[in-house]
Design an enzyme around this catalytic site. Structure first.
Site, PDB file in Angstrom:
ATOM      1  N   LYS A   5      35.008  23.130  -3.271  1.00 52.50           N
ATOM      2  CA  LYS A   5      36.160  22.867  -4.214  1.00 52.50           C
ATOM      3  C   LYS A   5      37.378  22.615  -3.312  1.00 52.50           C
ATOM      4  O   LYS A   5      37.566  23.008  -2.382  1.00 52.50           O
ATOM      5  CB  LYS A   5      36.300  24.419  -4.625  1.00 52.50           C
ATOM      6  CG  LYS A   5      35.228  24.896  -5.751  1.00 52.50           C
ATOM      7  CD  LYS A   5      35.595  26.115  -6.197  1.00 52.50           C
ATOM      8  CE  LYS A   5      34.151  27.028  -6.971  1.00 52.50           C
ATOM      9  NZ  LYS A   5      34.025  26.540  -8.263  1.00 52.50           N
ATOM     10  N   HIS A  30      28.771  26.601  -2.629  1.00 52.03           N
ATOM     11  CA  HIS A  30      29.423  25.406  -3.284  1.00 52.03           C
ATOM     12  C   HIS A  30      30.929  25.657  -3.223  1.00 52.03           C
ATOM     13  O   HIS A  30      31.598  24.823  -3.650  1.00 52.03           O
ATOM     14  CB  HIS A  30      28.737  25.169  -4.662  1.00 52.03           C
ATOM     15  CG  HIS A  30      29.253  26.408  -5.570  1.00 52.03           C
ATOM     16  ND1 HIS A  30      28.735  27.560  -5.725  1.00 52.03           N
ATOM     17  CD2 HIS A  30      30.339  26.185  -6.510  1.00 52.03           C
ATOM     18  CE1 HIS A  30      29.376  28.144  -6.779  1.00 52.03           C
ATOM     19  NE2 HIS A  30      30.093  27.391  -7.322  1.00 52.03           N
ATOM     20  N   HIS A  86      30.458  33.417  -1.130  1.00 49.10           N
ATOM     21  CA  HIS A  86      31.897  32.823  -1.714  1.00 49.10           C
ATOM     22  C   HIS A  86      32.880  33.628  -1.122  1.00 49.10           C
ATOM     23  O   HIS A  86      33.857  32.876  -0.569  1.00 49.10           O
ATOM     24  CB  HIS A  86      31.676  32.564  -3.133  1.00 49.10           C
ATOM     25  CG  HIS A  86      30.588  31.937  -3.647  1.00 49.10           C
ATOM     26  ND1 HIS A  86      30.087  30.908  -2.891  1.00 49.10           N
ATOM     27  CD2 HIS A  86      29.861  32.196  -4.801  1.00 49.10           C
ATOM     28  CE1 HIS A  86      28.961  30.512  -3.717  1.00 49.10           C
ATOM     29  NE2 HIS A  86      28.807  31.305  -4.933  1.00 49.10           N
TER      30      HIS A  86
END
Ligand code: BG6
Length: 495
Positions: free
Chosen positions: A186, A182, A244
């Site tokens: 962003k 995810h 990430h």
């Protein structure tokens, strides 16, 4: 086909992820008119619930978790009308036979064939039975009309990732498969490519000739909250670095793409992962540092240590903080270290990438004047207070001559009137459009696991004698400072 209606089959419909992130994001897309006409959501879970009960539960979840707060009744009713629920056992063949009948049923009068999105918001152990079930029921074959979305964690090591991935690969081709990280949704993360490749002024200095090192910090002030059971088997390296932080590194380090399309961007990122210098087991202690929070104070509140959190072992060896020094062995980045750190219960909630430039080749100012002189740096603030800062030296007004670091700041909030969509809105929209640019390709995930395996193994085999080794509310363990200090460098406090 963006105009095709969509049937969104949500496995794990009653779970936390669906309630906190997926459904609020879908509802926001609905409000923005960005869901295709004829969008329907079919929730699947093992709880006994009616269609209405699920929709009611989702209304409450949206009220709590959407960036827009409580839904307006009219808009909610229109969205909720498309929600239905099936209680189902994902290990039973009957589930998939029923699902196939529902997918094939057309509204009276026909209508175009829907795109079916299978969203797996489930623990990794359920991925295999679900995709096998879908495959055996013939639900995965039509690559134009079936997509699958898988959530991390995709395994907990290289072997378990490979098992999950080959199950996915047996029934779906890569173009149908959307692996979510995810962070890639962003706005500030997507903007890294715009900063680098839509401006001619940064790229000429974006290499070993001008950059001394890159430091990436993803600091959280939250602890593990109610996720102790998951986190005990994960830890910071699996939870954050494997996905990430390595993705952020790829975006900073990759070569310019020829075109902004899924394959080209992902190939360029893959080149970075391939260039990362392997970590040897013997070298783990030199390039990696781990930490676990003990009790401490944060903004006047006394907090328990990790071992005192619910569902956590009193002698847990799980790291809640990890730092790494990585080298990208290619022409551009030779001998430019990339330092990564992430942790829970740190002093502040802040994620940023700091590009530190080399010092001037010659200091012309008298020593006393240049005492505070710092090399320039560019800081990409991922969150909160999204933006970019350029920090450089300026002369203080008046005499005697003194230098001081100053700031040029770009802030999203000031520059753009509209609020940013959140990461899940962006990513779900891309799934509906069939655009995989912001998703992880299998080879990337595999390369990331391969890189980290020696660290995971050594940390598991040698329990940390010093845990807990940082206080909740601090900036992490001493060993992370040592990691940089050995190279004569230091983490700077986030901006
Ligand atoms: C998730 C991790 O992937 O990312 C969590 O599992 C972490 O542990 C979260 O808190 C951080 O994401 P964000 O978007 O809140 O910064």
């Amino acid at each position: 086909n963006p105009a095709a209606p969509v049937l969104f089959v949500l496995f794990g419909a009653a779970g936390d992820l669906s309630r906190r992130l997926i459904v609020p994001a879908l509802f926001n897309l609905h409000l923005d008119g960005r869901l295709p006409a004829g969008f329907r959501l079919l929730g699947i879970d093992r709880r006994e619930l009616g269609d209405g009960a699920l929709a009611e539960d989702y209304r409450d979840a949206v009220t709590r978790h959407s960036r827009r707060g409580a839904p307006e009744p009219g808009a909610w009713e229109a969205f909720a009308a498309g929600i239905s629920y099936r209680r189902a056992d994902v290990n039973s063949g009957e589930t998939y036979a029923n699902l196939a009948a529902m997918v094939r049923a057309r509204p009276p009068g026909g209508g175009p064939e829907p795109v079916v999105v299978f969203y797996l918001a489930v623990p990794p152990t359920l991925i295999e039975p679900i995709v096998n079930g879908l495959g055996e029921a013939g639900l995965t074959r039509d690559a134009d009309h079936a997509r699958v979305v898988a959530e991390k964690p995709l395994g907990r090591d290289l072997d378990s990732f490979r098992a999950i991935n080959s199950a996915l690969g047996r029934h779906f081709i890569e173009q149908q498969t959307y692996r979510i990280d995810h962070f890639l949704g962003k706005e500030t993360v997507q903007n890294i490519l715009a900063l680098r490749f839509a401006n001619p002024i940064f790229e000429p200095i974006w290499d070993r000739r001008y950059v001394d090192h890159v430091a990436i910090t993803v600091a959280e002030s939250l602890g593990v909250e109610h996720r102790g059971a998951y986190y005990e088997r994960a830890g910071a390296l699996r939870d954050m670095v494997q996905n990430h932080l390595l993705q952020l590194l790829c975006l900073v380090a990759m070569e310019p793409p020829v075109a902004y399309d899924a394959e080209d961007i992902r190939n360029k990122k893959m080149d970075v992962l391939r260039a990362l210098r392997p970590i040897t087991r013997a070298g783990v202690h030199e390039v990696a540092a781990r930490g676990q929070y003990g009790p401490g104070w944060l903004r006047g509140v006394r907090l328990p240590g990790y071992r005192g959190e619910p569902a956590v072992d009193l002698r847990s060896n799980t790291e809640t903080f990890a730092a790494l020094k990585l080298q990208v062995d290619n022409w551009r980045w030779q001998e430019v270290p990339f330092y990564l750190r992430t942790g829970k219960r740190l002093m502040d909630q802040v994620s940023e990438i700091s590009i530190r430039f080399r010092d001037v080749p010659h200091r012309a100012f008298p020593d006393a004047v240049g005492l505070n002189a710092q090399p320039a740096r560019l800081v990409i603030r991922i969150q909160p207070d999204e933006g970019i800062d350029l920090k450089f030296m300026a002369k203080e007004p008046g005499s005697p001559l003194r230098l001081r670091p100053v700031d040029m700041r770009f802030s999203y909030r000031e520059a753009f009137a509209q609020a940013s969509p959140n990461a899940y809105e962006t990513l779900l929209r891309d799934v509906l459009l069939g655009d995989a640019t912001l998703f992880m390709r299998a080879d990337q995930v595999e390369a990331a696991w391969r890189l980290l395996m020696p660290v995971l193994e050594v940390w598991e085999e040698t329990p940390a004698a010093d845990f807990p080794n940082y206080a909740a509310g601090s900036w992490g363990p001493e060993s992370a400072q040592v990691l940089m200090a050995r190279d004569g460098r230091s983490w700077l406090s986030p901006t």
